[in-house]
Design a protein around this motif. Structure first.
Motif, PDB file in Angstrom:
ATOM      1  N   GLY A 232      41.195  31.316  -0.729  1.00 41.05           N
ATOM      2  CA  GLY A 232      40.136  30.748  -0.001  1.00 41.05           C
ATOM      3  C   GLY A 232      39.063  32.205  -1.364  1.00 41.05           C
ATOM      4  N   ILE A 233      38.901  33.177  -1.163  1.00 41.29           N
ATOM      5  CA  ILE A 233      38.256  33.991  -1.656  1.00 41.29           C
ATOM      6  C   ILE A 233      38.049  33.931  -3.194  1.00 41.29           C
ATOM      7  CG2 ILE A 233      36.966  36.343  -1.929  1.00 41.29           C
ATOM      8  CD1 ILE A 233      38.658  37.034   0.504  1.00 41.29           C
ATOM      9  N   ILE A 234      39.530  33.660  -3.366  1.00 43.21           N
ATOM     10  CA  ILE A 234      39.794  33.843  -5.371  1.00 43.21           C
ATOM     11  C   ILE A 234      39.846  32.249  -5.822  1.00 43.21           C
ATOM     12  CG2 ILE A 234      42.378  34.212  -6.418  1.00 43.21           C
ATOM     13  CD1 ILE A 234      43.342  35.843  -5.243  1.00 43.21           C
ATOM     14  N   SER A 235      39.728  31.348  -4.918  1.00 40.90           N
ATOM     15  CA  SER A 235      39.761  30.123  -5.222  1.00 40.90           C
ATOM     16  C   SER A 235      37.800  29.832  -5.324  1.00 40.90           C
ATOM     17  CB  SER A 235      40.044  28.568  -3.800  1.00 40.90           C
ATOM     18  OG  SER A 235      40.993  28.786  -4.197  1.00 40.90           O
TER      19      SER A 235
ATOM     20  N   CYS B  88      28.573  33.360  -3.210  1.00 43.64           N
ATOM     21  CA  CYS B  88      28.810  32.030  -1.851  1.00 43.64           C
ATOM     22  C   CYS B  88      29.169  32.730  -0.885  1.00 43.64           C
ATOM     23  CB  CYS B  88      29.810  31.177  -2.493  1.00 43.64           C
ATOM     24  SG  CYS B  88      30.770  31.678  -3.855  1.00 43.64           S
ATOM     25  N   THR B  89      29.305  32.858   0.437  1.00 43.53           N
ATOM     26  CA  THR B  89      29.617  33.670   0.895  1.00 43.53           C
ATOM     27  C   THR B  89      31.338  32.818   1.496  1.00 43.53           C
ATOM     28  OG1 THR B  89      27.745  34.028   2.078  1.00 43.53           O
ATOM     29  CG2 THR B  89      29.919  34.354   4.102  1.00 43.53           C
ATOM     30  N   PHE B  90      32.133  33.990   2.085  1.00 41.75           N
ATOM     31  CA  PHE B  90      33.733  33.609   2.478  1.00 41.75           C
ATOM     32  C   PHE B  90      33.908  33.883   4.037  1.00 41.75           C
ATOM     33  CE2 PHE B  90      38.430  33.916   3.993  1.00 41.75           C
ATOM     34  CZ  PHE B  90      38.745  32.380   3.190  1.00 41.75           C
ATOM     35  N   GLU B  91      33.636  33.103   5.544  1.00 43.36           N
ATOM     36  CA  GLU B  91      33.574  33.306   6.415  1.00 43.36           C
ATOM     37  C   GLU B  91      35.398  34.016   6.624  1.00 43.36           C
ATOM     38  OE1 GLU B  91      30.937  34.775   8.789  1.00 43.36           O
ATOM     39  OE2 GLU B  91      29.016  33.826   7.221  1.00 43.36           O
ATOM     40  N   SER B  92      35.727  34.585   8.130  1.00 37.36           N
ATOM     41  CA  SER B  92      36.745  34.513   7.751  1.00 37.36           C
ATOM     42  C   SER B  92      36.821  35.535   9.243  1.00 37.36           C
ATOM     43  CB  SER B  92      37.538  34.976   7.012  1.00 37.36           C
ATOM     44  OG  SER B  92      39.505  35.541   7.927  1.00 37.36           O
TER      45      SER B  92
ATOM     46  N   GLU C 208      36.912  31.197  -9.221  1.00 39.35           N
ATOM     47  CA  GLU C 208      37.479  30.449 -10.098  1.00 39.35           C
ATOM     48  C   GLU C 208      36.381  30.280 -10.938  1.00 39.35           C
ATOM     49  OE1 GLU C 208      38.638  26.873  -9.289  1.00 39.35           O
ATOM     50  OE2 GLU C 208      40.387  27.718  -8.099  1.00 39.35           O
ATOM     51  N   GLU C 209      35.007  30.026 -11.075  1.00 45.18           N
ATOM     52  CA  GLU C 209      34.375  30.589 -12.268  1.00 45.18           C
ATOM     53  C   GLU C 209      33.022  32.188 -11.676  1.00 45.18           C
ATOM     54  OE1 GLU C 209      31.250  27.605 -12.274  1.00 45.18           O
ATOM     55  OE2 GLU C 209      33.222  25.679 -12.736  1.00 45.18           O
ATOM     56  N   ASN C 210      32.704  32.405 -12.776  1.00 49.16           N
ATOM     57  CA  ASN C 210      31.589  33.807 -12.948  1.00 49.16           C
ATOM     58  C   ASN C 210      31.242  33.215 -11.503  1.00 49.16           C
ATOM     59  OD1 ASN C 210      33.211  34.555 -14.567  1.00 49.16           O
ATOM     60  ND2 ASN C 210      31.451  34.783 -15.690  1.00 49.16           N
ATOM     61  N   ALA C 211      31.078  34.656 -10.755  1.00 51.50           N
ATOM     62  CA  ALA C 211      30.735  34.723  -9.114  1.00 51.50           C
ATOM     63  C   ALA C 211      30.813  35.822  -8.627  1.00 51.50           C
ATOM     64  CB  ALA C 211      30.983  33.350  -8.603  1.00 51.50           C
ATOM     65  N   VAL C 212      30.171  36.394  -7.751  1.00 52.44           N
ATOM     66  CA  VAL C 212      30.236  36.718  -6.336  1.00 52.44           C
ATOM     67  C   VAL C 212      30.804  37.184  -4.931  1.00 52.44           C
ATOM     68  CG1 VAL C 212      29.003  39.308  -5.416  1.00 52.44           C
ATOM     69  CG2 VAL C 212      28.745  38.801  -7.871  1.00 52.44           C
ATOM     70  N   VAL C 213      31.770  36.413  -4.046  1.00 50.96           N
ATOM     71  CA  VAL C 213      32.668  36.355  -3.156  1.00 50.96           C
ATOM     72  C   VAL C 213      31.859  37.079  -1.917  1.00 50.96           C
ATOM     73  CG1 VAL C 213      34.080  35.285  -1.809  1.00 50.96           C
ATOM     74  CG2 VAL C 213      33.559  34.572  -4.443  1.00 50.96           C
TER      75      VAL C 213
END
Length: 220
Positions: free
Chosen positions: A115-118, A171-175, A121-126
């Motif tokens: 999920g984080i890697i997805s 963007c934020t990945f909540e888990s 996919e474009e340049n970003a900070v997750v």
């Protein structure tokens, strides 16, 4: 290529807040078992091409080797500097992104990492926050050096601020699984209650008698 970086503290001094329940040697073993769980999740994530474990202890090096990970000695002073050195190492070997994970999130799964890697996919900070929303329990950087790491108090907001300042999409990945880093007795209780029986960390706690101690002290 996607690289993963896992910094591991010196086993002799790690997890001091668990000292009411675990001896120094037990705390070191517990960290190694949590590291095994994190490496297991990474190994089940084909999108991660190489894993780098940063640590000085021979036991840490051995665990890294058993999972096919590269081990780097921590020569820099401080966590952020050590991570920067690891990022440079990864870039020299073709890393297009790096995913920085702590060694103490034993509930993390390949689903989380995918999920984080997805999201990157474009340049970003997750960023995946800690349970209290203050810390950073996963940090994906694409490109690998797009921001500097700012681990320490309030790191979640500091990473967001750095990305904003550099005009990098974030963007934020909540888990809840990534969010639970086991630092305190309270964290340990939460870990045990979250159906963690299949993890190496849980099996160690059971085998070492820590679960019985935990029940005796906390009465859960």
């Amino acid at each position: 290529m996607n690289f993963a970086i896992i910094p591991v503290k010196n086993l002799d001094v790690t997890k001091s807040r668990l000292s009411p329940l675990l001896s120094s040697s037990e705390r070191g073993c517990f960290v190694l078992k949590m590291l095994e769980d994190v490496l297991t999740a990474i190994k089940s994530t084909p999108q991660i091409h190489q894993t780098v474990v940063v640590g000085v202890d021979s036991e840490t090096v051995q665990v890294a080797k058993s999972f096919g990970a590269v081990s780097l000695a921590e020569v820099a002073l401080g966590l952020n500097e050590a991570i920067l050195e690891a990022i440079k190492w990864c870039i020299q070997r073709g890393a297009e992104s790096v995913l920085i994970l702590p060694a103490d999130i034993p509930l993390v799964t390949s689903t989380d990492l995918n999920g984080i890697i997805s999201l990157g996919e474009e340049n970003a900070v997750v960023i995946s926050p800690s349970r209290d929303g203050e810390g950073t329990n996963a940090l994906l950087l694409k490109p690998s050096n797009c921001i500097k790491p700012f681990y320490g108090p309030g790191s979640f907001q500091r990473h967001i601020n750095e990305a904003s300042m550099r005009k990098i999409r974030f963007c934020t990945f909540e888990s809840p699984r990534i969010g639970l880093d086991v630092d305190t007795v309270k964290d340990l209780i939460a870990f045990v209650m979250l159906k963690a029986e299949e993890t190496s960390a849980y099996k160690f706690l059971k085998r070492a008698g820590v679960l019985e101690r935990l029940r005796g002290v906390c009465g859960f």
